[in-house]
Design a protein around this motif. Sequence first.
Motif, short mmCIF file in Angstrom:
data_model
loop_
_atom_site.label_atom_id
_atom_site.label_comp_id
_atom_site.label_asym_id
_atom_site.label_seq_id
_atom_site.Cartn_x
_atom_site.Cartn_y
_atom_site.Cartn_z
N LYS A 267 -3.63 -12.66 -11.92
CA LYS A 267 -2.97 -13.33 -13.27
C LYS A 267 -2.56 -14.62 -12.96
CE LYS A 267 -1.32 -9.03 -15.28
NZ LYS A 267 -0.03 -8.25 -15.72
N GLY A 268 -2.74 -15.77 -14.01
CA GLY A 268 -2.35 -16.92 -13.68
C GLY A 268 -3.35 -17.77 -12.79
N ARG A 269 -4.42 -17.16 -12.20
CA ARG A 269 -5.26 -17.94 -11.48
C ARG A 269 -6.77 -17.82 -12.23
NH1 ARG A 269 -6.45 -16.30 -6.33
NH2 ARG A 269 -6.01 -14.11 -6.70
N PHE A 270 -7.06 -16.50 -12.53
CA PHE A 270 -8.37 -16.12 -13.15
C PHE A 270 -8.30 -16.28 -14.72
CE2 PHE A 270 -10.25 -13.71 -9.42
CZ PHE A 270 -9.96 -14.53 -8.52
N THR A 271 -9.36 -16.60 -15.33
CA THR A 271 -9.39 -16.53 -16.91
C THR A 271 -10.73 -16.03 -17.18
OG1 THR A 271 -7.88 -18.61 -16.98
CG2 THR A 271 -9.11 -17.92 -18.90
N ILE A 272 -10.87 -15.11 -18.04
CA ILE A 272 -11.99 -14.59 -18.65
C ILE A 272 -12.25 -15.15 -20.04
CG2 ILE A 272 -11.11 -12.62 -19.53
CD1 ILE A 272 -13.79 -11.01 -18.84
N SER A 273 -13.53 -15.46 -20.26
CA SER A 273 -13.74 -16.19 -21.61
C SER A 273 -15.36 -15.47 -21.82
CB SER A 273 -13.64 -17.41 -21.59
OG SER A 273 -14.62 -18.28 -20.81
N SER A 274 -15.63 -15.83 -23.21
CA SER A 274 -17.00 -15.55 -23.69
C SER A 274 -17.51 -16.30 -24.89
CB SER A 274 -17.05 -14.12 -24.28
OG SER A 274 -16.07 -14.04 -25.47
N ASP A 275 -18.75 -16.72 -24.61
CA ASP A 275 -19.51 -17.50 -25.69
C ASP A 275 -20.33 -16.82 -26.33
OD1 ASP A 275 -21.11 -19.37 -26.78
OD2 ASP A 275 -20.71 -20.90 -25.11
N SER A 276 -20.13 -16.49 -27.51
CA SER A 276 -21.08 -15.56 -28.33
C SER A 276 -22.37 -16.13 -28.57
CB SER A 276 -20.37 -15.06 -29.52
OG SER A 276 -20.17 -16.11 -30.38
N ALA A 277 -22.32 -17.26 -28.78
CA ALA A 277 -23.45 -18.18 -28.96
C ALA A 277 -24.64 -18.15 -27.77
CB ALA A 277 -23.39 -19.88 -29.25
N LYS A 278 -23.89 -18.35 -26.88
CA LYS A 278 -24.82 -18.09 -25.49
C LYS A 278 -24.92 -16.90 -24.84
CE LYS A 278 -23.91 -22.75 -23.71
NZ LYS A 278 -23.51 -23.73 -22.71
N ASN A 279 -24.26 -15.60 -25.60
CA ASN A 279 -24.28 -14.37 -25.17
C ASN A 279 -23.59 -14.25 -23.63
OD1 ASN A 279 -24.26 -11.99 -26.64
ND2 ASN A 279 -26.03 -11.34 -25.56
N THR A 280 -22.76 -14.99 -23.34
CA THR A 280 -22.48 -15.16 -21.68
C THR A 280 -20.89 -15.04 -21.71
OG1 THR A 280 -24.24 -16.69 -21.36
CG2 THR A 280 -22.36 -16.93 -19.75
N VAL A 281 -20.61 -14.38 -20.60
CA VAL A 281 -19.17 -14.13 -20.24
C VAL A 281 -19.00 -14.99 -18.84
CG1 VAL A 281 -17.28 -12.62 -19.63
CG2 VAL A 281 -19.13 -12.07 -21.04
N TYR A 282 -17.84 -15.48 -18.90
CA TYR A 282 -17.23 -16.58 -17.81
C TYR A 282 -16.06 -15.80 -16.97
CZ TYR A 282 -20.32 -19.46 -20.28
OH TYR A 282 -21.38 -20.29 -20.89
N LEU A 283 -16.17 -16.18 -15.51
CA LEU A 283 -14.52 -15.87 -15.05
C LEU A 283 -14.36 -17.27 -14.23
CD1 LEU A 283 -12.54 -13.69 -14.23
CD2 LEU A 283 -13.92 -13.20 -12.23
N GLN A 284 -13.53 -17.90 -15.05
CA GLN A 284 -12.97 -19.03 -13.93
C GLN A 284 -11.73 -18.63 -13.12
OE1 GLN A 284 -13.81 -22.34 -14.37
NE2 GLN A 284 -12.48 -22.79 -12.60
N MET A 285 -11.96 -18.94 -11.82
CA MET A 285 -11.31 -18.38 -10.66
C MET A 285 -10.68 -19.79 -10.23
SD MET A 285 -13.73 -15.56 -9.10
CE MET A 285 -14.96 -16.54 -8.51
N ASN A 286 -9.45 -20.02 -10.36
CA ASN A 286 -8.75 -21.05 -9.74
C ASN A 286 -7.78 -20.71 -8.57
OD1 ASN A 286 -9.94 -22.62 -11.56
ND2 ASN A 286 -8.19 -22.43 -12.99
N ASN A 287 -7.30 -21.73 -7.71
CA ASN A 287 -6.51 -21.41 -6.58
C ASN A 287 -6.95 -20.01 -5.80
OD1 ASN A 287 -4.36 -21.28 -4.88
ND2 ASN A 287 -2.95 -20.38 -6.27
N LEU A 288 -8.21 -20.09 -5.21
CA LEU A 288 -8.95 -18.94 -4.65
C LEU A 288 -8.15 -18.75 -3.50
CD1 LEU A 288 -12.69 -19.57 -5.59
CD2 LEU A 288 -11.30 -17.26 -5.87
N LYS A 289 -7.85 -17.43 -2.95
CA LYS A 289 -6.82 -16.81 -1.80
C LYS A 289 -7.99 -16.08 -0.86
CE LYS A 289 -2.74 -16.67 -4.58
NZ LYS A 289 -1.64 -15.98 -4.75
N PRO A 290 -7.41 -16.14 0.20
CA PRO A 290 -8.25 -15.45 1.39
C PRO A 290 -8.51 -13.74 1.11
CG PRO A 290 -6.62 -16.83 2.57
CD PRO A 290 -6.35 -16.81 0.97
N GLU A 291 -7.78 -13.44 0.19
CA GLU A 291 -7.92 -11.98 -0.42
C GLU A 291 -8.91 -11.90 -1.45
OE1 GLU A 291 -4.93 -13.79 -0.15
OE2 GLU A 291 -3.70 -12.92 -1.92
#
Length: 126
Positions: free
Chosen positions: A65-89
């Motif tokens: 929470k607060g680091r990852f964002t899920i989104s979707s683009d129906s035109a591209k039929n694609t889902v994304y996962l933006q991952m920020n501040n990646l941690k060793p875990e």
Amino acid sequence: HVQLVESGGGSVQPGSSLQLSCAASGFTLDLYVMGWFRQAPGKEREGVSYIRGSDGSTYYTDSVKGRFTISSDSAKNTVYLQMNNLKPEDPAVYYCAAMIELPVTNLMRPANYDYWGRGAQVTVNS
């Protein structure tokens, strides 16, 4: 023929960002829940996030929470996962999955999902 193809994995340093993509074919996102899961060596597959096709509502497991964002683009039929501040875990194989949107109680339970991609490796090098 339903197919999910992940892309965007890689090796980064702590604090960096990556965006995973999941290109879906054979169905439209509007009728499905799209989930992101991850599995580290020796550990069980865990739910990371999902997005409902019907209303776009989202969920995140506490550790992202607060680091990852899920989104979707129906035109591209694609889902994304933006991952920020990646941690060793965070390193794991990240999987995209799809389930028909039904009234089930646990949308982060892997067994509820009907279709899976092959996964994308995410490595965080300290």
